[in-house]
Design an enzyme around this catalytic site. Sequence first.
Site, PDB file in Angstrom:
ATOM      1  N   CYS A  83       0.809  -1.216   0.000  1.00 48.54           N
ATOM      2  CA  CYS A  83       0.000   0.000   0.000  1.00 48.54           C
ATOM      3  C   CYS A  83       0.839   1.260   0.000  1.00 48.54           C
ATOM      4  CB  CYS A  83      -1.015  -0.015   1.136  1.00 48.54           C
ATOM      5  SG  CYS A  83      -0.304  -0.180   2.748  1.00 48.54           S
ATOM      6  N   HIS A 158      -2.723   1.690   6.682  1.00 48.78           N
ATOM      7  CA  HIS A 158      -3.247   2.112   5.397  1.00 48.78           C
ATOM      8  C   HIS A 158      -2.698   3.489   5.058  1.00 48.78           C
ATOM      9  CE1 HIS A 158      -5.745   2.395   1.984  1.00 48.78           C
ATOM     10  NE2 HIS A 158      -6.514   3.337   2.469  1.00 48.78           N
TER      11      HIS A 158
END
Lengths: 319, 397
Positions: A83, A158
């Site tokens: 990510c 994230h």
Amino acid sequence: MGDAGNWCLIESDPGVFTEMLRGFGVDGLQVEELYSLDDDKALMKPVYGLIFLFKWRQGDHGNGTSSPDPTIFFAQQVIQNACATQAIINLIMNLEDKNVNIGPLLTQYKEFAVEMDPATRGLVLSNSDEIRSVHNSFARQTLYELDIKGGEAEDNYHFVTYVPIGGKVYELDGLRDYPLELAAIPEGGDWVEVVRPIIQERMAKYSEGEITFNLMAMVPNRKQKYQEMLESLQQANENNELDEQIADISRSIAEEDHKMAMYSKENARRRHNYTPFIVQLMKILAKESKFVPLVENSYQAAKQKAQMNTDKTTLPLKK
Amino acid sequence: MAMFSNTRTTAPSSGHIVEFKAGRSRLEPGSGGDATKKVIAEAAKGLVFIKQSNDMLVHFCWKNRETGALVDDLIIFPDDAEFKAVTGCPDGKVFMLKFKSSGEMKLFWLQDPSPDADKDLIKKVNDALNKPATSRPSGAARSSGSGAERPSAGGTSAAAAGAQDFNGMGGLDQSQLMSLIQSLQGNESMAALTSSGGGGSSTAAATAGTEAASSEADCEPTGESTSSSNPLSLDNPAIRMAFSNLAKKEARGLKKVFVPLAEVLSNEQVAEIARQHAEELTPLLPPSENPEQELSETVRTPQFRQAADTLGTALQTAQLRPVLEQFGMHPTVLEAADEGSLLRFAREMTRTEGGHHVEDSSPESGVPKTQPEDEDVAREPEPKRNRPDDMDDMDVD
């Protein structure tokens, strides 16, 4: 995610990301960690984008308007461990600056993926062997997989990026379907000023929920910038009246050199598997009869400290 | 996509009930005499988190965010500890975790500058510690009973403390425990048990705990020496349970603690020995322009420390054998590793590497010998305290 090959977990660190940019062949950029949104030194202009890292949890979303604008390059996140890399690439894909050269690898990806929808772009990215091998070159080396409960692996971090595109600020979140339009940038205004309250609000919310987060900025290669400044200062320095500024800039260049040397040293250590070293070191300590005393010391010290603490805590705290 | 869509269904993905960024603080004598204490913040960035393990025990943990090392892992039973603010610290938000039974406390300073960071924090932490997800019977029993106030009827304070210990964990309050014992034994022996539980404090409790918790053969004698018809023998399931709960309770303070291998190896003495063996060790380090300096710095780098702690954890959870086998370790070293004891491992390695026998080396180190049965029972180690103490190293993220 099965087809996407193995993307390793990497550390979120400006040194890792800055060297990763080099690995992708990007020239003219670096990543700085921000300790404050007022950190003018780290936020060297132009700030190309901000990368916000937080521990992901359910039902968490920013406020804005979903914007399927095809001119924004946005790839959805298809795999988890990549990510950070995906967030950085999303950011770079939207960056247009003559001082930045994104290199053949990312140019090729951009040309290939630009006509695709966000999900396919993500898929193509996660299937790129070249990008993956650069990413994986920062993975920590171990000989073994451990069964340690409560480890880092359980945490889902994230990344989202904030980028200025065509007079507006967008949030690119790979878990969404589309970019999120947050606010318009006033004519001649600084987009960081526009995004600051938005990020601060988000930070406040996360602090309340005790969520870990951190913030990084994609900024110009500072050494290159300083060198340009140095050259123009030197040209203008006819009567030596700029000596002081020149010394300052030279110092800043030396600082950048030092920082990059540290990054590369740290990354070499990150990539290194220390197990053989530690085993050999323990053998040497054992041979020299130092290992047992050292271990005993550690037990002993731990006990004494615990004892000391207990003694201390029997006394009342000063009110 | 699969991985994320999975996690979307489980709320806090870390499994932590509460977490917040905080460093550790310690107490030092203040300027105002014995009764005053100064709270000194340690610079290391950290994270406090509370989680519930699979066995439903609640853990209060502190992790060093710089090294990733889990430094504190305390098992907390409901009503065992209280989390509260420390007043009178003008330069930061300081909290303490205070154990009700021992008075022991752990101090933490909040490393989150946002003004709302400590909002409801105390309540959240106390709820997490004292009201874990499953209903623990102790909570209900106590609230309906004579209340949380400790009994004065227990006679000597030692006896009261003993009762309190039992009270704290088994789901039995004092009167329930007393009636259990009475039903097992009759009044005349009650005092004996109470005093052994109470007066013995941590030693007696720990011994009992070890016996109940361990399946090793040498822990059996207590059971054998007492007649099996004796209701107070360990064969009695109720007593077993009480002791095993006691063992869990004691696990908080005197559990088998991992000595972080980084603590053993990351010091000047080891760095010096490493320098003396540059020829063997340098090839095992990452390539460097200045190998001498790299070797010199190695034992203090976070990467080395992290690797050492991982290896140390593997060793002390008896998972290191496959790795050690790759390095051709002597079988007796492998056996020591299987036991998960760092000290036994170190001794065995010393023997096989031809170092002096353990007993020879101790006097020169000036450290009193550790008792064999004591070796794995150490209090939680404190982190290194060689960092400058300041509050400036706050995270502002």
